[in-house]
Design a protein around this motif. Structure first.
Motif, PDB file in Angstrom:
ATOM      1  N   GLY A 181      62.970  46.411  15.599  1.00 26.90           N
ATOM      2  CA  GLY A 181      62.898  47.469  16.595  1.00 26.90           C
ATOM      3  C   GLY A 181      61.578  47.465  17.336  1.00 26.90           C
ATOM      4  N   SER A 182      60.485  47.417  16.574  1.00 29.03           N
ATOM      5  CA  SER A 182      59.148  47.368  17.167  1.00 29.03           C
ATOM      6  C   SER A 182      58.685  45.937  17.419  1.00 29.03           C
ATOM      7  CB  SER A 182      58.140  48.058  16.243  1.00 29.03           C
ATOM      8  OG  SER A 182      58.472  49.416  16.048  1.00 29.03           O
ATOM      9  N   GLY A 183      59.379  44.968  16.846  1.00 26.45           N
ATOM     10  CA  GLY A 183      58.951  43.575  16.880  1.00 26.45           C
ATOM     11  C   GLY A 183      58.676  42.985  18.250  1.00 26.45           C
ATOM     12  N   PRO A 184      59.478  43.303  19.291  1.00 27.68           N
ATOM     13  CA  PRO A 184      59.153  42.730  20.602  1.00 27.68           C
ATOM     14  C   PRO A 184      57.730  43.042  21.058  1.00 27.68           C
ATOM     15  CG  PRO A 184      61.387  43.569  20.634  1.00 27.68           C
ATOM     16  CD  PRO A 184      60.791  43.996  19.314  1.00 27.68           C
ATOM     17  N   ALA A 185      57.221  44.226  20.713  1.00 32.02           N
ATOM     18  CA  ALA A 185      55.839  44.557  21.091  1.00 32.02           C
ATOM     19  C   ALA A 185      54.852  43.629  20.400  1.00 32.02           C
ATOM     20  CB  ALA A 185      55.529  46.013  20.749  1.00 32.02           C
ATOM     21  N   TYR A 186      55.164  43.231  19.162  1.00 28.58           N
ATOM     22  CA  TYR A 186      54.266  42.314  18.460  1.00 28.58           C
ATOM     23  C   TYR A 186      54.215  40.967  19.194  1.00 28.58           C
ATOM     24  CZ  TYR A 186      55.885  45.499  14.683  1.00 28.58           C
ATOM     25  OH  TYR A 186      56.271  46.578  13.938  1.00 28.58           O
ATOM     26  N   VAL A 187      55.371  40.521  19.667  1.00 28.97           N
ATOM     27  CA  VAL A 187      55.438  39.235  20.373  1.00 28.97           C
ATOM     28  C   VAL A 187      54.710  39.327  21.710  1.00 28.97           C
ATOM     29  CG1 VAL A 187      56.986  37.502  21.363  1.00 28.97           C
ATOM     30  CG2 VAL A 187      57.587  38.635  19.212  1.00 28.97           C
ATOM     31  N   PHE A 188      54.874  40.449  22.412  1.00 30.94           N
ATOM     32  CA  PHE A 188      54.167  40.622  23.679  1.00 30.94           C
ATOM     33  C   PHE A 188      52.657  40.631  23.447  1.00 30.94           C
ATOM     34  CE2 PHE A 188      58.093  43.271  24.990  1.00 30.94           C
ATOM     35  CZ  PHE A 188      58.809  42.124  25.236  1.00 30.94           C
ATOM     36  N   LEU A 189      52.225  41.252  22.345  1.00 37.72           N
ATOM     37  CA  LEU A 189      50.800  41.258  22.012  1.00 37.72           C
ATOM     38  C   LEU A 189      50.307  39.843  21.723  1.00 37.72           C
ATOM     39  CD1 LEU A 189      48.151  42.711  21.401  1.00 37.72           C
ATOM     40  CD2 LEU A 189      48.986  43.089  19.061  1.00 37.72           C
ATOM     41  N   LEU A 190      51.147  39.040  21.062  1.00 39.62           N
ATOM     42  CA  LEU A 190      50.774  37.641  20.815  1.00 39.62           C
ATOM     43  C   LEU A 190      50.521  36.916  22.130  1.00 39.62           C
ATOM     44  CD1 LEU A 190      50.477  35.110  19.051  1.00 39.62           C
ATOM     45  CD2 LEU A 190      52.970  34.844  19.174  1.00 39.62           C
ATOM     46  N   ALA A 191      51.379  37.141  23.120  1.00 38.66           N
ATOM     47  CA  ALA A 191      51.181  36.504  24.422  1.00 38.66           C
ATOM     48  C   ALA A 191      49.875  36.978  25.065  1.00 38.66           C
ATOM     49  CB  ALA A 191      52.364  36.806  25.335  1.00 38.66           C
ATOM     50  N   GLU A 192      49.588  38.286  24.954  1.00 38.44           N
ATOM     51  CA  GLU A 192      48.332  38.817  25.474  1.00 38.44           C
ATOM     52  C   GLU A 192      47.127  38.163  24.792  1.00 38.44           C
ATOM     53  OE1 GLU A 192      47.826  43.174  26.110  1.00 38.44           O
ATOM     54  OE2 GLU A 192      49.806  43.292  25.151  1.00 38.44           O
ATOM     55  N   ALA A 193      47.196  38.111  23.448  1.00 36.05           N
ATOM     56  CA  ALA A 193      46.063  37.577  22.687  1.00 36.05           C
ATOM     57  C   ALA A 193      45.865  36.092  22.957  1.00 36.05           C
ATOM     58  CB  ALA A 193      46.283  37.824  21.190  1.00 36.05           C
ATOM     59  N   LEU A 194      46.970  35.353  23.096  1.00 49.35           N
ATOM     60  CA  LEU A 194      46.872  33.924  23.378  1.00 49.35           C
ATOM     61  C   LEU A 194      46.254  33.696  24.753  1.00 49.35           C
ATOM     62  CD1 LEU A 194      47.462  31.051  22.421  1.00 49.35           C
ATOM     63  CD2 LEU A 194      49.794  31.299  23.320  1.00 49.35           C
ATOM     64  N   ALA A 195      46.638  34.516  25.726  1.00 54.79           N
ATOM     65  CA  ALA A 195      46.049  34.393  27.061  1.00 54.79           C
ATOM     66  C   ALA A 195      44.560  34.711  27.025  1.00 54.79           C
ATOM     67  CB  ALA A 195      46.776  35.328  28.033  1.00 54.79           C
ATOM     68  N   ALA A 196      44.181  35.762  26.302  1.00 55.93           N
ATOM     69  CA  ALA A 196      42.763  36.127  26.209  1.00 55.93           C
ATOM     70  C   ALA A 196      41.960  35.024  25.523  1.00 55.93           C
ATOM     71  CB  ALA A 196      42.620  37.441  25.441  1.00 55.93           C
ATOM     72  N   ALA A 197      42.564  34.397  24.495  1.00 51.19           N
ATOM     73  CA  ALA A 197      41.888  33.285  23.826  1.00 51.19           C
ATOM     74  C   ALA A 197      41.723  32.103  24.770  1.00 51.19           C
ATOM     75  CB  ALA A 197      42.671  32.878  22.579  1.00 51.19           C
ATOM     76  N   GLY A 198      42.712  31.895  25.631  1.00 53.91           N
ATOM     77  CA  GLY A 198      42.604  30.820  26.618  1.00 53.91           C
ATOM     78  C   GLY A 198      41.475  31.055  27.595  1.00 53.91           C
ATOM     79  N   VAL A 199      41.297  32.299  28.009  1.00 53.89           N
ATOM     80  CA  VAL A 199      40.176  32.639  28.896  1.00 53.89           C
ATOM     81  C   VAL A 199      38.848  32.389  28.173  1.00 53.89           C
ATOM     82  CG1 VAL A 199      39.015  34.536  30.100  1.00 53.89           C
ATOM     83  CG2 VAL A 199      41.508  34.297  30.246  1.00 53.89           C
ATOM     84  N   ALA A 200      38.782  32.795  26.903  1.00 49.58           N
ATOM     85  CA  ALA A 200      37.558  32.578  26.124  1.00 49.58           C
ATOM     86  C   ALA A 200      37.260  31.093  25.960  1.00 49.58           C
ATOM     87  CB  ALA A 200      37.685  33.239  24.752  1.00 49.58           C
ATOM     88  N   ALA A 201      38.321  30.264  25.998  1.00 51.21           N
ATOM     89  CA  ALA A 201      38.143  28.816  25.870  1.00 51.21           C
ATOM     90  C   ALA A 201      37.803  28.147  27.197  1.00 51.21           C
ATOM     91  CB  ALA A 201      39.404  28.188  25.273  1.00 51.21           C
ATOM     92  N   GLY A 202      37.789  28.944  28.290  1.00 49.61           N
ATOM     93  CA  GLY A 202      37.352  28.404  29.571  1.00 49.61           C
ATOM     94  C   GLY A 202      38.402  28.346  30.669  1.00 49.61           C
ATOM     95  N   LEU A 203      39.647  28.731  30.373  1.00 48.26           N
ATOM     96  CA  LEU A 203      40.685  28.677  31.404  1.00 48.26           C
ATOM     97  C   LEU A 203      40.575  29.852  32.368  1.00 48.26           C
ATOM     98  CD1 LEU A 203      43.821  27.749  29.251  1.00 48.26           C
ATOM     99  CD2 LEU A 203      42.688  26.279  30.950  1.00 48.26           C
ATOM    100  N   PRO A 204      40.945  29.681  33.642  1.00 46.08           N
ATOM    101  CA  PRO A 204      41.060  30.829  34.544  1.00 46.08           C
ATOM    102  C   PRO A 204      42.108  31.806  33.997  1.00 46.08           C
ATOM    103  CG  PRO A 204      41.121  28.770  35.760  1.00 46.08           C
ATOM    104  CD  PRO A 204      41.234  28.409  34.303  1.00 46.08           C
ATOM    105  N   ALA A 205      41.896  33.102  34.214  1.00 46.02           N
ATOM    106  CA  ALA A 205      42.769  34.123  33.638  1.00 46.02           C
ATOM    107  C   ALA A 205      44.222  33.933  34.052  1.00 46.02           C
ATOM    108  CB  ALA A 205      42.280  35.509  34.039  1.00 46.02           C
ATOM    109  N   GLU A 206      44.463  33.584  35.333  1.00 40.27           N
ATOM    110  CA  GLU A 206      45.833  33.439  35.804  1.00 40.27           C
ATOM    111  C   GLU A 206      46.524  32.254  35.128  1.00 40.27           C
ATOM    112  OE1 GLU A 206      43.156  33.580  37.658  1.00 40.27           O
ATOM    113  OE2 GLU A 206      43.298  35.497  38.735  1.00 40.27           O
ATOM    114  N   VAL A 207      45.790  31.174  34.971  1.00 38.97           N
ATOM    115  CA  VAL A 207      46.352  29.983  34.324  1.00 38.97           C
ATOM    116  C   VAL A 207      46.635  30.275  32.853  1.00 38.97           C
ATOM    117  CG1 VAL A 207      45.889  27.596  33.651  1.00 38.97           C
ATOM    118  CG2 VAL A 207      45.239  28.392  35.934  1.00 38.97           C
TER     119      VAL A 207
END
Length: 277
Positions: A181-207
């Protein structure tokens, strides 16, 4: 009994859907796509969206009929807080042979029977957000009076929006709420966190955002289509000593993702119990 309902499932000869918002609308679209004639359905919703009114008109679904007949099945898809106000008008529609299927979060079978006094066969279900694209995951539990053919009908109704798992008892609904029931929010958060980690690794935010979104969506689609277990798929993409193994060394550590997810699900389950109480 857990797992899918046995035997052939059939949609009811007559059906009243109460509430045609996001979840109710998704259910209706699923039933119509599965071949349920619109003439068998009545929808009760005081403020239907224009698109829902158009869907009903296109398929011959009765929208807010003045005096609907007692149906074979009644599906409750209103907001939980609206049950008290709606119950008086709905109670006359529910006879001892009517199957009641509820997707109201936090409303127990006992709650429903109190407000619909003649109800005997009651199925409480917890679908999740991907039901809106017919990729949902639903846990369901039935009252003891529910006959096997009524369980099969409930299964057919709920399967219109995705997977259905039958539970041994209603007390497991809170765990379902916490996992799927709540699980989709966990997956959406994973996508958010992965994108933020990508920015920290040097990628442009949009990419980073596009790569993370497509990675989560693509991996989910692969998981959905593959017969392999999630653990097998994980091992298949993990070369010994490679980059994925390095990352998994962090995520699978003693204080990594598994205990964190276990704590998160436990917190969601406790809150579901509080809300239902």
């Amino acid at each position: 009994m857990s797992g899918p309902a046995p035997g052939k499932a059939s949609l009811p000869a007559s059906l009243v859907l109460v509430g045609a918002g996001k979840m109710g609308g998704a259910l209706l679209e699923g039933w119509l796509a599965d071949g349920l004639p619109g003439a068998r359905v009545a929808v009760i919703d005081p403020s239907p969206a224009p698109a829902m009114a158009e869907l009903c008109a296109a398929h011959g679904v009765a929208l807010n009929p003045a005096s609907p007949a007692e149906p074979e099945a009644l599906v409750l898809a209103i907001k939980p807080q609206g049950l008290e106000a709606a119950a008086a008008a709905l109670a006359p529609l529910v006879g001892p042979e009517t199957l009641v299927v509820s997707v109201l979060a936090g409303k127990t079978i006992a709650d429903l029977k109190t407000r619909l006094p003649r109800a005997r066969a009651v199925v409480r279900a917890m679908p999740n957000l991907p039901a809106s694209i017919r990729r949902g995951a639903t846990g369901a539990a039935a009252s003891p009076e529910t006959r096997e053919e009524q369980r099969r009908t409930a299964h057919a109704l709920l399967a219109g929006v995705g997977l259905v798992e039958w539970l041994e008892g209603e007390e497991l609904i809170d765990a379902v709420t916490a996992v799927s029931g709540s699980g989709p929010a966990y997956v959406f958060l994973l996508a958010e966190a992965l994108a933020a980690a990508g920015v920290a690794a040097g990628l442009p935010a949009e990419v980073a955002g596009r790569l993370a979104r497509q990675t989560v969506a693509g991996a989910g689609e692969l998981l959905g289509q593959s017969p392999e277990e999630a653990a097998t798929l994980r091992r298949n993409v993990t070369s010994p000593g490679g980059t994925t193994a390095a990352a998994l060394g962090v995520l699978m550590a003693a204080d990594g993702l598994e205990p964190l997810m276990r704590d998160a699900v436990a917190a969601a389950k406790r809150r579901a119990e509080e809300l239902a109480g």
